[in-house]
Write a protein that holds these residues in place. Structure first.
Motif: not given
Length: 87
Positions: A14-37
């Protein structure tokens, strides 16, 4: 960064990521994540590749340069007021 997601890597860990932002582009969802806080965290862009019948979201690292550039620009615009650099 408050929101966290836990993903299971190919090796089963298991790998934990911290979600910074999310967006939708076209028909896909994307997350900008960081490996630490902390401020030196490495950021990654993940794409939701799950299908409607999947019980949980499935995320993959965006590696295609054209797609990565397009999504990076969207996140840069969304985070223009923040002290975050996307490289």
């Amino acid at each position: 960064m408050e929101d966290k997601i836990i993903l299971t890597a190919d090796d089963g860990t298991d790998v934990t990521f911290y979600v910074i932002e999310e967006t939708r582009l076209g028909a896909s969802n994307y997350l900008l994540v960081a490996d630490s806080d902390d401020e030196d965290a490495e950021c990654l862009i993940l794409k939701d590749t799950s299908r409607d019948e999947d019980p949980e979201a499935v995320y993959e690292l965006v590696e295609d340069e054209t797609e990565l550039d397009a999504v990076s620009k969207v996140f840069e615009e969304l985070l223009s007021d923040e002290d975050i650099t996307i490289e």
